[in-house]
Design a protein around this motif. Structure first.
Motif, mmCIF file in Angstrom:
data_model
loop_
_atom_site.group_PDB
_atom_site.id
_atom_site.type_symbol
_atom_site.label_atom_id
_atom_site.label_comp_id
_atom_site.label_asym_id
_atom_site.label_seq_id
_atom_site.Cartn_x
_atom_site.Cartn_y
_atom_site.Cartn_z
ATOM 1 N N ARG A 137 -9.090 -12.669 -7.723
ATOM 2 C CA ARG A 137 -7.695 -13.095 -7.897
ATOM 3 C C ARG A 137 -7.348 -13.237 -9.371
ATOM 4 O O ARG A 137 -6.262 -12.829 -9.806
ATOM 5 N N ASP A 138 -8.256 -13.823 -10.137
ATOM 6 C CA ASP A 138 -8.002 -14.013 -11.563
ATOM 7 C C ASP A 138 -7.831 -12.671 -12.271
ATOM 8 O O ASP A 138 -6.904 -12.495 -13.072
ATOM 9 N N ALA A 139 -8.708 -11.704 -11.965
ATOM 10 C CA ALA A 139 -8.618 -10.384 -12.599
ATOM 11 C C ALA A 139 -7.343 -9.661 -12.182
ATOM 12 O O ALA A 139 -6.691 -8.996 -12.999
ATOM 13 N N LEU A 140 -6.965 -9.794 -10.916
ATOM 14 C CA LEU A 140 -5.740 -9.157 -10.431
ATOM 15 C C LEU A 140 -4.513 -9.730 -11.145
ATOM 16 O O LEU A 140 -3.611 -8.983 -11.556
ATOM 17 N N GLU A 141 -4.505 -11.046 -11.289
ATOM 18 C CA GLU A 141 -3.358 -11.695 -11.938
ATOM 19 C C GLU A 141 -3.286 -11.339 -13.420
ATOM 20 O O GLU A 141 -2.208 -11.078 -13.957
ATOM 21 N N ARG A 142 -4.439 -11.328 -14.082
ATOM 22 C CA ARG A 142 -4.455 -11.041 -15.525
ATOM 23 C C ARG A 142 -3.977 -9.630 -15.836
ATOM 24 O O ARG A 142 -3.344 -9.394 -16.861
ATOM 25 N N THR A 143 -4.295 -8.691 -14.959
ATOM 26 C CA THR A 143 -3.983 -7.286 -15.247
ATOM 27 C C THR A 143 -2.718 -6.791 -14.553
ATOM 28 O O THR A 143 -2.376 -5.614 -14.658
ATOM 29 N N ALA A 144 -2.020 -7.672 -13.860
ATOM 30 C CA ALA A 144 -0.904 -7.255 -13.003
ATOM 31 C C ALA A 144 0.197 -6.510 -13.747
ATOM 32 O O ALA A 144 0.875 -5.651 -13.168
ATOM 33 N N ASP A 145 0.404 -6.816 -15.015
ATOM 34 C CA ASP A 145 1.507 -6.195 -15.763
ATOM 35 C C ASP A 145 1.064 -4.987 -16.574
ATOM 36 O O ASP A 145 1.873 -4.405 -17.313
ATOM 37 N N ASN A 146 -0.201 -4.610 -16.480
ATOM 38 C CA ASN A 146 -0.676 -3.441 -17.222
ATOM 39 C C ASN A 146 -0.103 -2.160 -16.631
ATOM 40 O O ASN A 146 0.177 -2.085 -15.427
ATOM 41 N N THR A 147 0.071 -1.161 -17.469
ATOM 42 C CA THR A 147 0.855 0.010 -17.064
ATOM 43 C C THR A 147 0.129 1.339 -17.228
ATOM 44 O O THR A 147 0.728 2.400 -17.058
ATOM 45 N N SER A 148 -1.151 1.307 -17.534
ATOM 46 C CA SER A 148 -1.895 2.560 -17.692
ATOM 47 C C SER A 148 -2.538 2.917 -16.357
ATOM 48 O O SER A 148 -1.882 2.942 -15.322
ATOM 49 N N LEU A 149 -3.816 3.180 -16.353
ATOM 50 C CA LEU A 149 -4.527 3.544 -15.137
ATOM 51 C C LEU A 149 -4.483 2.417 -14.109
ATOM 52 O O LEU A 149 -4.677 1.251 -14.450
ATOM 53 N N ASN A 150 -4.224 2.771 -12.851
ATOM 54 C CA ASN A 150 -4.300 1.824 -11.741
ATOM 55 C C ASN A 150 -5.676 1.956 -11.094
ATOM 56 O O ASN A 150 -5.965 2.962 -10.435
ATOM 57 N N LEU A 151 -6.527 0.961 -11.297
ATOM 58 C CA LEU A 151 -7.874 0.965 -10.744
ATOM 59 C C LEU A 151 -7.869 0.157 -9.445
ATOM 60 O O LEU A 151 -7.583 -1.036 -9.450
ATOM 61 N N ILE A 152 -8.166 0.836 -8.335
ATOM 62 C CA ILE A 152 -8.120 0.208 -7.013
ATOM 63 C C ILE A 152 -9.540 0.100 -6.471
ATOM 64 O O ILE A 152 -10.229 1.109 -6.321
ATOM 65 N N LEU A 153 -9.980 -1.115 -6.181
ATOM 66 C CA LEU A 153 -11.290 -1.327 -5.580
ATOM 67 C C LEU A 153 -11.117 -1.480 -4.079
ATOM 68 O O LEU A 153 -10.364 -2.340 -3.616
ATOM 69 N N ALA A 154 -11.805 -0.640 -3.305
ATOM 70 C CA ALA A 154 -11.834 -0.780 -1.854
ATOM 71 C C ALA A 154 -12.995 -1.711 -1.515
ATOM 72 O O ALA A 154 -14.162 -1.355 -1.668
ATOM 73 N N LEU A 155 -12.670 -2.928 -1.078
ATOM 74 C CA LEU A 155 -13.655 -3.983 -0.858
ATOM 75 C C LEU A 155 -13.560 -4.475 0.584
ATOM 76 O O LEU A 155 -12.469 -4.815 1.042
ATOM 77 N N SER A 156 -14.689 -4.533 1.266
ATOM 78 C CA SER A 156 -14.685 -4.876 2.688
ATOM 79 C C SER A 156 -13.657 -3.994 3.402
ATOM 80 O O SER A 156 -12.875 -4.448 4.219
ATOM 81 N N TYR A 157 -13.717 -2.715 3.048
ATOM 82 C CA TYR A 157 -12.701 -1.758 3.508
ATOM 83 C C TYR A 157 -13.275 -0.808 4.552
ATOM 84 O O TYR A 157 -14.391 -0.313 4.413
ATOM 85 N N GLY A 158 -12.486 -0.531 5.577
ATOM 86 C CA GLY A 158 -12.795 0.486 6.567
ATOM 87 C C GLY A 158 -11.500 1.134 7.010
ATOM 88 O O GLY A 158 -10.540 0.443 7.378
ATOM 89 N N SER A 159 -11.446 2.446 6.977
ATOM 90 C CA SER A 159 -10.194 3.135 7.268
ATOM 91 C C SER A 159 -9.770 2.982 8.727
ATOM 92 O O SER A 159 -8.581 2.867 9.033
ATOM 93 N N ARG A 160 -10.715 2.992 9.651
ATOM 94 C CA ARG A 160 -10.333 2.821 11.055
ATOM 95 C C ARG A 160 -9.696 1.455 11.275
ATOM 96 O O ARG A 160 -8.722 1.323 12.030
ATOM 97 N N GLU A 161 -10.235 0.432 10.630
ATOM 98 C CA GLU A 161 -9.621 -0.897 10.726
ATOM 99 C C GLU A 161 -8.209 -0.872 10.152
ATOM 100 O O GLU A 161 -7.286 -1.473 10.714
ATOM 101 N N GLU A 162 -8.061 -0.212 9.013
ATOM 102 C CA GLU A 162 -6.754 -0.123 8.365
ATOM 103 C C GLU A 162 -5.726 0.531 9.286
ATOM 104 O O GLU A 162 -4.605 0.026 9.457
ATOM 105 N N ILE A 163 -6.102 1.655 9.895
ATOM 106 C CA ILE A 163 -5.186 2.373 10.779
ATOM 107 C C ILE A 163 -4.910 1.557 12.039
ATOM 108 O O ILE A 163 -3.783 1.531 12.549
ATOM 109 N N THR A 164 -5.929 0.875 12.539
ATOM 110 C CA THR A 164 -5.740 0.011 13.712
ATOM 111 C C THR A 164 -4.737 -1.093 13.416
ATOM 112 O O THR A 164 -3.846 -1.388 14.234
#
Length: 236
Positions: A115-142
């Protein structure tokens, strides 16, 4: 190298092979994960140089919760150290961090640092680095389907209203363009429940090397290969 590189707007990466890299060297698996963190830096640097807008890294899958508790604990500690060490660097490089997946399943200490890292970098405008954490695509689609069914049951949605665009708007990546290029390391020929909807037309490049050996030069090579492809999206 192609005469002129076509730069993908969004690159997604399945970072595979940390454990096997460590095993080949007679090291604990955690050392493979630690070495893999350096390859993340290499990948980010290369994307920055090329002008890639989005980079999604498959950092921890929903299936990874089935690993031994000591390995999960080691991975969470590594993620915490990564967030501690890289947050300031991301600020200097104008990198915006975000995350997709069941973040609530992460340990509270890990969630707090994220949360702290997300908040600190929220206004940055260069590369968008997305971490898929505890992620599963079937769960997402479900979950996306469940939200549509709920709207239909409550009279806010008719069957004819359901379109691919509407489904995409209910995914974790609703505000992110689909990946143009999917990279996988370790030579495995599968997508491992990663962004199944989003990679429908992504170009796929497989590297036989394990993730800790992946370098900036490899990412440049993947983009060069992408540049040589003729993306027809189902057409002639």
């Amino acid at each position: 190298m192609p005469e002129e590189r076509t730069i993908p707007r969004h690159i997604a990466v399945i970072m595979d092979g940390n454990g096997r890299w460590a095993k080949e060297r007679g090291l604990p698996r955690r050392e493979g994960h630690r070495a893999g963190a350096e390859s993340v830096r290499e990948c980010v640097e290369a994307c920055k140089q090329l002008g890639v807008e989005y980079l999604t890294l498959y950092a921890f899958s929903s299936e990874n919760w089935n690993r031994p508790p000591h390995e999960i604990s080691s991975l969470m500690s590594l993620l915490e150290r990564f967030l501690d060490q890289k947050a300031e660097e991301m600020m200097k490089q104008n990198v915006r961090l975000s995350a997709i997946g069941h973040i609530e399943r992460l340990p509270e200490k890990t969630r707090a640092k994220l949360r702290d890292a997300l908040e600190r970098t929220a206004d940055n405008t260069s590369l968008n680095l997305i971490l898929a954490l505890s992620y599963g695509s079937r769960e997402e689609i479900t979950e996306a389907t469940r939200s549509l069914v709920k709207d239909a049951a409550e009279g806010r949605l008719a069957p004819g209203d359901v379109t691919p665009e509407l489904i995409a708007s209910r995914l974790y990546t609703a505000d992110v363009p689909d990946p143009d290029l999917l990279i996988r390391t370790s030579g495995e020929m599968r997508v491992s429940n990663f962004l199944l909807w989003q990679i429908s037309y992504a170009e796929i490049v497989i590297f036989k090397k394990f993730w800790p050996d992946f370098s900036q030069a490899d990412l440049f090579d993947a983009v060069d290969e992408y540049s040589r492809r003729n993306r027809r999206f189902g057409g002639l």
